[in-house]
Write a protein that holds these residues in place. Structure first.
Motif, short mmCIF file in Angstrom:
data_model
loop_
_atom_site.label_atom_id
_atom_site.label_comp_id
_atom_site.label_asym_id
_atom_site.label_seq_id
_atom_site.Cartn_x
_atom_site.Cartn_y
_atom_site.Cartn_z
N ILE A 3 13.91 -64.59 37.26
CA ILE A 3 14.82 -64.04 36.24
C ILE A 3 14.10 -64.01 34.91
O ILE A 3 13.43 -64.98 34.54
N ARG A 4 14.22 -62.94 34.21
CA ARG A 4 13.55 -62.81 32.92
C ARG A 4 14.28 -63.66 31.87
O ARG A 4 15.49 -63.54 31.70
N ALA A 5 13.58 -64.54 31.25
CA ALA A 5 14.17 -65.37 30.20
C ALA A 5 14.08 -64.63 28.87
O ALA A 5 13.17 -63.83 28.67
N ASN A 6 15.03 -64.88 27.99
CA ASN A 6 15.02 -64.23 26.70
C ASN A 6 15.14 -65.24 25.57
O ASN A 6 16.24 -65.63 25.18
N PRO A 7 14.00 -65.70 25.06
CA PRO A 7 14.00 -66.75 24.04
C PRO A 7 14.82 -66.38 22.81
O PRO A 7 15.20 -67.24 22.03
N LEU A 51 21.46 -71.11 28.24
CA LEU A 51 21.43 -70.57 26.88
C LEU A 51 20.05 -70.81 26.27
O LEU A 51 19.43 -69.89 25.73
N GLN A 52 19.53 -72.03 26.41
CA GLN A 52 18.20 -72.32 25.85
C GLN A 52 17.17 -71.33 26.38
O GLN A 52 16.35 -70.80 25.63
N MET A 53 17.23 -71.07 27.67
CA MET A 53 16.22 -70.21 28.28
C MET A 53 16.56 -68.73 28.11
O MET A 53 15.78 -67.87 28.44
N GLY A 54 17.78 -68.48 27.63
CA GLY A 54 18.18 -67.09 27.42
C GLY A 54 18.36 -66.34 28.72
O GLY A 54 17.92 -65.20 28.87
N LEU A 55 19.02 -66.98 29.69
CA LEU A 55 19.29 -66.29 30.96
C LEU A 55 20.62 -65.53 30.79
O LEU A 55 21.67 -65.93 31.29
N GLU A 56 20.53 -64.40 30.07
CA GLU A 56 21.73 -63.65 29.70
C GLU A 56 22.60 -63.33 30.91
O GLU A 56 23.78 -63.61 30.94
N ALA A 57 21.97 -62.76 31.94
CA ALA A 57 22.72 -62.33 33.12
C ALA A 57 23.53 -63.50 33.68
O ALA A 57 24.71 -63.39 33.97
N LYS A 58 22.85 -64.65 33.80
CA LYS A 58 23.52 -65.83 34.36
C LYS A 58 24.75 -66.21 33.53
O LYS A 58 25.83 -66.44 34.06
N LEU A 59 24.56 -66.24 32.22
CA LEU A 59 25.67 -66.64 31.34
C LEU A 59 26.80 -65.62 31.44
O LEU A 59 27.97 -65.96 31.54
N THR C 369 11.69 -75.01 19.75
CA THR C 369 10.66 -74.82 20.77
C THR C 369 11.38 -74.85 22.12
O THR C 369 12.20 -75.74 22.35
N LEU C 370 11.10 -73.87 22.95
CA LEU C 370 11.77 -73.82 24.25
C LEU C 370 10.95 -74.63 25.26
O LEU C 370 9.82 -74.27 25.58
N PHE C 371 11.51 -75.75 25.71
CA PHE C 371 10.79 -76.61 26.65
C PHE C 371 11.15 -76.24 28.08
O PHE C 371 12.32 -76.22 28.44
N LEU C 372 10.14 -75.93 28.86
CA LEU C 372 10.36 -75.56 30.26
C LEU C 372 9.59 -76.54 31.14
O LEU C 372 8.41 -76.78 30.92
N MET C 373 10.30 -77.13 32.09
CA MET C 373 9.70 -78.18 32.90
C MET C 373 9.28 -77.64 34.26
O MET C 373 10.07 -76.99 34.94
N TYR C 374 8.01 -77.90 34.62
CA TYR C 374 7.58 -77.50 35.98
C TYR C 374 7.16 -78.70 36.79
O TYR C 374 6.92 -79.77 36.26
#
Lengths: 381, 326, 573, 144
Positions: A3-7, A51-59, C369-374
């Motif tokens: 899924i494309r994230a949108n910061p 929301l943080q990751m900007g997963l618009e579709a999901k929200l 800052t967007l923190f992404l965990m892998y």
């Protein structure tokens, strides 16, 4: 499929009140404290993360924000002051704007000036309209009777027209909500069975707000319930018994008993909410979006003037009563025409719907899981 | 001074005969010996019977040189007899000194040896498979043969030994040197070596005289000499060929390593080493180049029948002396 | 050696021993042992009267050996050795039998415990009879110090030593001081300038009268032992080679680290995708004051990938410790350089253990800052973005906190390359005779109690050559090393234990089995004499060579075969 | 009455001996059959010691050193680790039962572990019965 994230989304949400979501580092305290969280529903954390990751579709397709009544416990528990409760609130505003096809909600939420201007404009138009109407056919010193300034019969018709408009907008937005959250997914789109078996949930949630009752903190629920019931009572009275309400000077207790109770309910709860927001006395009152204030102020005006015209009319001061009536309508019209379909009040429809949809979805998922089971067993065997 | 000729006896116990031959290998030196000594008993070269020895007075012999180990009652008898009749008793050769090759038999009990030698051995013609008994009677006659012991002994486990001459066999010149030293001592021309001394050998280990180049050692497996092309100038151990030289007394002239054969340890441990095999364990293990137990196991797996390398000539002389399998 | 007169003392230790062991029986049993002149019990042998009793008996009965059956020798051996010394008997003529920790405290059956106590005491008596008098020797401590590496650690250690008056030689391979810190812009978490910090150090070092800075130089060899090393240094200052040998008493190894080569991780496209850069390349940009993509524009999206080369099975399993905070530092610096830039920080775990680190982490998330965990070993994958995307690259991450597989946009990707031991770590280790662990970091003498010294006396380690460290830790270790060295310089002399291994050259056959066994390189092979011998000052008396010597030419003082054989006979008699 | 074996223990000073002391200070009870001889490092333990102990009548021999990687002398225990399997080969050739000689790693903090090892080993050796060595050598002398 990734899924494309949108910061950038997080910035967009700021306008809707989400100032602190970036601070969240997902310790999970909010989910731990929230009674609605458990099993697969990490609540409210999932929405925060999306929301943080900007997963618009999901929200967009999610129901989580509507399942929260903002008791405020999560925000109190948050070690990073990421305000999960307020984030959910902001998401509700954002979703309201997304559901609304006219774009009016979006405009209102992003600019309180626009909202205010719209309200004022509509109020003035309403005022002017009703004055013109009143003078054209009646006399200002009659509140009811043959040549009443604003005869209840006519107002009643007007109410119904207004209700029609209101219902049209609200219903169309609800339809959009359904499409985004349920319709797109073909599993839930035609799950007629589930829709029917669960239909009872709509009125149930609407009238009892029993989910709210599940929150550990009871007071917000009580306040909210009283406000809502008073409002509904008033709506019913106006839509069906306006004639009995207006006629006087004798008091027809069959309706006025309810009227007064509802009026008191409205005034008290509204006043309480305003006081709370002013003093930031409770967590859910910490952050107030402009839309919250306009909603409360309108409500107070309408309730106040409603009671006022009642008193004035009964005390024989019809002229004053009519003035109060006009002012009353100047509040009622923008409230019903703007607030209910396009702003905070729309949640009276979205929230019960969301809960209804959520359970329908749950049933569908369960059924799917059941169907998959023997296969799963075969694989493990 | 012919009248005071030295009285000399040479005899063998459990041995291959190589030791006697090594004495003969001193060639004309024997005649020198004969000039100064009467050889009273030496079955392989001169004559002499037990009865002659038994007839002697105690200490009548100046020197008794015995090679071979003690495997049976006859070996023991003669060993004790010669001791009794001699002033100086010399254990000659690896077998007498440490048990030697016959000592390898200590790893199996007598019963198994008999089984193999007299019953299962394919070279025995059928119907003729008899196990010898110490005592039998054949049509009325009572016969005795020496009793075959359950294990092999080195001489000083049976009698008090004055001197040791190691080697399998001792080198002729070492033998010569040893005899000369004794003669000199007995004729009062020199002080006798301290009792229990190892004569005719050096004090250091073989590496001291080995001409092969030595450097720091690290190996990951062992080879038998025929498994690799060896570098003639490099320490055999560094090439992974198990060589007992480092735990073996020098004196042989490094003949084996010089001819590409690893030292077998026939000269026995250097002074101060209590157990040749045990010392080889720690020395050899030290150069294995691994910290991983499995790798170490693999490396050691290339070293079969370890005891016969480590204690080839010295099992009866080792701490455990024999197999203790029950 | 005049005849044996052994005094045997059985300590009751109040009731600690006496309540389980029949001390009188032990006394009686030991009094009949060969050479025993005096045998008696006492309440507390370690008490003053107890020690006095030994001294008195030595004077009165002319005892020349003493056995004390009491607590563990690890507890009171020094005490009783002093008592012997006081009475004019060589302290090494003492042997202790541990009948408390390893007998009365661990057994309850009186008979068996007493029997065991007797056996242990008997062993001690038989052993002590074979003890030899040993003398402790002292060697001079040279006040000069050699420092390998002119980084922040090396310089900090050197300054402390030099300020105290010792001569210090800093040997630096590069043509400038500063090491890796010189490649850094700001430092986490306080965002102050690394450059300012270094300038202060470098100026002081260069101007210090007691410090010789040898740039473009390498140490060729270090010989000798603690307090008395000779180091040969080769300088190649622009082409012309010059050698010199310096005498030093101690060595600080501060050779630092090298960054992980990002090219080794293929799926990050380093070297293929122009805008995938390493943390050090970013530092360079930041120091230059302009943050831009290869195309020259300011990036709209910057992604920072953590643990590149660290904390995975493929390359290094360890954590490089500084990258997390450095990454946060970048988040701040990038936002400062390009305010409307979106920074995403792709990490495994956020290790914010240091002072001020957790607050720094918080501040970093406050600047969005967007923190992404892998997941460990589940690397993000970077690919070129399509024409429709508003970014250069897309990074696919199996994001752990959401459970979603997402694609995050990036115009610039910063790989947080971990720390790695230098390629020549093993050579350096061999040079100063210390050891490397599996990751080729230098091994300290004790991981907790002695993280500064090494197994070779006089050789100390400081900074990231031991294990990844940030600046404060490196400096702390360097200055600790300096303190350790100064303590010795102050004493002027070094006590060398009397217990060490000796080669009897009349027995050594030069087989060289022992040569590579010594962890302290205390064994030297003399090619002329074809014999090995032990440098006693280096020997720590572990006895590895003694056990291995196939011709028993090496003896371990105070742990000779004879003494241990006697003990074996003693416990089994 | 059950047979009580005598076991000789060779312990390295820095880890195992300290571990045994710790068992003491923690008052952990264990079998009294092991007689400890302290050496500085397990690398000092010459296989000759083990053979000598067996020759002199030990029913078992226990060798303890620091855990691999923790040696006070950095690698001494690896030297023991290399020696041990070869020693076991030699012992097997001499017909000594597997369980009579044992190598274990015991750190300074493993008092309980030391106690467990001692108990376990005592059990195993007790099960094996007295060492055959002394008796066999006595029998040899008797047969002549």
């Amino acid at each position: 499929m990734a899924i494309r994230a949108n910061p950038k989304l997080i910035d967009e949400l700021e306008a809707y009140g989400a100032q602190d979501v970036a601070k969240c580092y997902h310790c999970g305290n909010c989910s731990a404290t929230c009674p609605f969280s458990g099993g697969d529903t990490v609540f409210p954390r999932r929405a925060m993360r999306q929301l943080q990751m900007g997963l618009e579709a999901k929200l967009d397709s999610g129901l989580d924000p509507w399942l929260c009544y903002y008791c405020g416990e999560c925000s109190d528990e948050c070690p990073r002051d990421a305000e999960p409760g307020e984030t959910m609130m902001s998401l509700r505003r954002w979703l309201t704007a997304r559901y609304d096809w006219t774009g009016i909600s979006r405009l209102f939420y992003r600019s309180w000036k626009a909202e205010l201007a719209a309200i004022v404009l509509v109020a003035l138009l309403a005022g002017a309209g009703f004055l013109a109407f009143g003078f054209s056919r009646g006399s200002i010193d009659h509140y009811d009777g043959a040549n009443a300034f604003l005869p209840s019969a006519s107002i009643h018709v007007f109410d119904w027209i207004l209700a029609g408009v209101l219902v049209f907008f609200l219903a169309s937005n609800c339809a959009r909500m359904w499409w985004k959250t349920m319709g797109k997914d073909k599993d839930t789109r035609f799950a007629i069975g589930a829709y029917l078996t669960r239909i009872y949930l709509l009125p149930l949630h609407f009238f009892t707000q029993m989910r709210f009752a599940k929150c550990d903190r009871k007071r917000p629920w009580v306040v909210h319930l009283v406000l809502m019931l008073s409002y509904v009572t008033m709506l019913v009275l106006i839509m069906f018994f306006l004639k009995y309400m207006a006629s006087g000077p004798q008091v027809d207790w069959r309706v006025h008993a309810f009227g007064l109770a509802a009026a008191i309910g409205l005034v008290v709860t509204t006043a309480w909410a305003m006081r709370g927001r002013m003093l930031r006395s409770e967590t859910q009152y910490q952050h107030s979006h402009e839309s919250d204030w306009m909603f409360l102020i309108l409500l107070l005006i309408v309730a106040g003037t409603g009671v006022l015209q009642f008193v004035l009319h009964r005390s024989g001061a019809d002229v004053a009563a009519n003035v109060a009536y006009v002012v009353h309508l100047m509040g009622v019209v923008p409230m019903l025409a703007l607030e209910v379909p396009f702003s905070k009040w729309s949640h009276l429809a979205y929230r019960p719907l969301a809960m209804y949809f959520a359970d329908v979805r749950a049933d569908v998922e369960a059924a799917k899981a059941k169907a998959a089971e023997p296969l799963g067993a075969a694989q493990t065997a | 001074m012919a009248e005071t000729k030295l009285q000399l006896a040479i005899y063998w116990g459990a041995a291959c005969g190589g030791c006697d031959v090594s004495v003969l290998d001193t060639n004309e030196f024997i005649l020198e010996v004969d000039k100064v000594a009467d050889i009273r008993l030496w079955p392989i070269a001169a004559d002499g019977k037990y009865s002659d020895v038994e007839a002697m007075a105690d200490g009548e012999l100046d020197v008794a040189i015995m090679n071979g180990a003690v495997r049976n009652s006859e070996n023991e008898h003669v060993c004790k007899l010669l001791r009794q009749k001699s002033k100086v008793f010399v254990a000659y050769g690896s077998c007498a000194y440490m048990g030697g090759i016959p000592g390898l038999a200590n790893l199996v009990p007598r019963s198994e040896i008999f089984e193999r030698a007299y019953l299962t051995n394919p070279s025995i013609e059928p119907g003729n498979r008899t196990v010898p008994l110490a005592e039998t009677s054949v049509n009325g006659y009572h016969l005795e043969i020496p009793k075959f012991y359950d294990r092999v002994y080195k001489l000083d486990q049976i009698v008090d030994v004055d001197y040791y001459v190691p080697g399998c066999p001792p080198q002729p010149d070492q033998c010569k040197a040893a005899i000369l030293a004794l003669v000199a001592a007995l004729t009062g021309q020199a002080d006798p070596p301290p009792k229990g001394a190892v004569v005719g050998a050096l004090e250091r280990a073989l590496c001291d005289d080995c001409r092969r180049e030595k450097s720091e050692k690290k190996i990951s497996r062992f080879y038998r000499p025929w498994e690799i092309m060896q570098d003639p100038d490099k320490c055999l151990m560094e090439q992974g060929i198990f060589c007992a030289g480092m735990a073996t007394r020098s004196g042989c002239g490094v003949r084996c390593p010089d001819s590409g054969i690893p030292c077998r340890g026939c000269y026995g441990p250097p002074p101060g080493v209590a157990d040749q095999g045990a010392k080889l364990v720690s020395a050899v293990a030290s150069i294995i180049d691994s910290k991983d137990p499995d790798e170490i196991e693999q490396a050691l797996a290339t070293l079969p029948d370890f005891v016969s390398f480590a204690n080839r000539y010295s099992i009866p002389a080792s701490q455990l002396q024999r197999s203790h399998r029950q | 050696m005049d005849e044996l007169k052994i005094g045997v003392y059985i300590c009751n230790c109040g009731t600690n021993i006496a309540k389980v062991v029949d001390c009188d029986a032990v006394v009686e049993a030991s009094s009949s042992l060969p050479g025993v002149a005096v045998a008696q019990p006492y309440q507390y042998m370690c008490s003053n009267p107890g020690q006095e009793m030994i001294v008195a008996d030595i004077k009165e009965h002319g005892l020349n050996r003493v056995v004390v059956a009491a607590c563990s020798p690890r507890m009171h051996e020094p005490t009783f050795r002093k008592a012997l010394q006081k009475a004019g008997v060589n302290p090494y003529f003492l042997e202790m039998a541990n009948i408390r920790e390893q007998c009365s405290w661990v057994h309850h059956d009186r008979d068996t415990a007493t029997e065991k106590a007797m056996a242990l005491t008997r062993a001690a008596v038989l052993r002590v009879a074979r003890h030899e008098p040993l003398e402790r020797r002292s060697v001079d401590m040279c006040p000069n110090t050699l420092v390998l590496g002119g980084g922040i650690s090396g310089m900090s250690g050197a300054l402390d030593l030099a300020d105290a008056g010792g001569k210090v030689y800093i040997v630096e391979r590069e043509n400038h001081l500063g090491g890796n810190v010189a490649r850094v812009d700001l430092t986490a978490p306080y965002l102050d300038s690394a450059h300012d910090m270094l300038t202060e150090r470098i100026t002081r070092v260069v101007e210090h009268p007691n410090i010789d800075v040898l740039l473009e130089s390498e140490v060729e060899s270090v010989e000798g032992f603690v307090g008395n090393f000779q180091a040969r240094i080769r300088s190649k200052v622009d082409g012309d080679v010059s050698d010199q040998t310096v005498d030093v008493g101690s060595v600080i190894v501060a050779t630092g680290y090298k960054e992980f080569d990002a090219g080794r991780i293929t799926h990050y496209g380093y070297g293929k995708l122009p805008n995938v850069i390493t943390s050090f390349e970013l530092e360079k940009m930041l120091r230059g004051g302009r943050l831009e993509t290869k195309e020259g524009g300011a990036p709209q999206y910057v992604a920072i990938v953590h643990c590149v080369g660290s904390r995975n099975l493929e390359f290094h399993t360890y954590c490089s410790r500084v990258c997390c905070m450095t990454a946060l530092k970048y988040a701040h610096e990038i936002k400062a350089a390009v305010p409307d830039c979106y920074v995403s920080d792709i990490y495994i775990d956020m290790h914010a253990f240091g002072k001020g680190h957790e607050d720094f982490y918080r501040r970093s998330s406050e600047v969005k800052t967007l923190f992404l965990m892998y997941e460990k070993n589940d690397y993000p994958v970077i690919r070129k973005a399509g024409p429709k995307d508003d970014c250069e690259m897309l990074i696919e991450v199996n994001e752990k906190l959401s459970g979603e597989t997402i694609e995050i946009p990036a115009d610039l990707v910063v790989l947080m390359v971990g720390m790695e031991a230098r390629d020549d770590a093993e050579e350096v280790a061999r040079l100063v005779n210390i050891s490397c662990d599996k990751d080729r970091w230098f091994i300290e003498s004790h991981p907790k109690l002695d993280p500064v010294a090494t197994t070779t006396d006089g050789i100390f380690i400081a900074g990231a050559c031991q294990y990844p460290k940030d600046i404060p830790d490196s400096v702390a270790q360097a200055r600790a090393a300096a303190a350790r060295i100064l303590a010795r310089i102050a004493r002027g002399k070094l006590e060398v234990d009397a217990v060490f291994a000796e080669v009897d050259e009349d027995r050594c056959s030069g087989c060289r089995i022992c040569n590579q066994l010594c962890p302290y390189a205390a064994i030297e092979y003399d090619g002329e004499k074809r014999r090995s011998h032990v440098i006693s000052a280096l020997c720590k008396a572990c006895g590895a060579c003694v056990a291995a010597c196939p011709s028993s030419a090496i003896t371990a003082r105070h742990f000779t075969d004879a003494q241990i054989f006697a003990q074996i006979e003693g416990v089994l008699a | 009455m059950t047979f009580e074996p005598t076991i000789v223990g060779f312990l390295c000073n820095w880890c195992s001996y300290t571990g045994a002391d710790l068992a003491g200070t923690s008052r952990i009870q264990y079998a009294p059959n092991v007689r400890v001889i302290r050496v500085m490092c397990s690398a000092r333990i010459d296989p000759t010691f083990v053979l000598k102990a067996l020759h002199d009548g030990a029913d078992g021999v226990l060798i303890c050193g620091c855990h691999p990687g923790d040696c006070h002398y950095s690698e001494g225990n690896y030297k023991m680790m290399r020696r041990y399997p070869l020693l076991k080969k030699l012992l097997a050739d001499y017909g000594i039962e597997e369980d009579r000689v044992r190598l274990e790693w015991v750190s300074a903090s493993e008092g309980q572990r030391f106690a467990n090892i001692v108990n376990d080993m005592t059990e195993r050796v007790r099960a094996l019965g007295p060492s055959p060595v002394k008796m066999a050598l006595a029998r040899d002398m008797a047969e002549r």
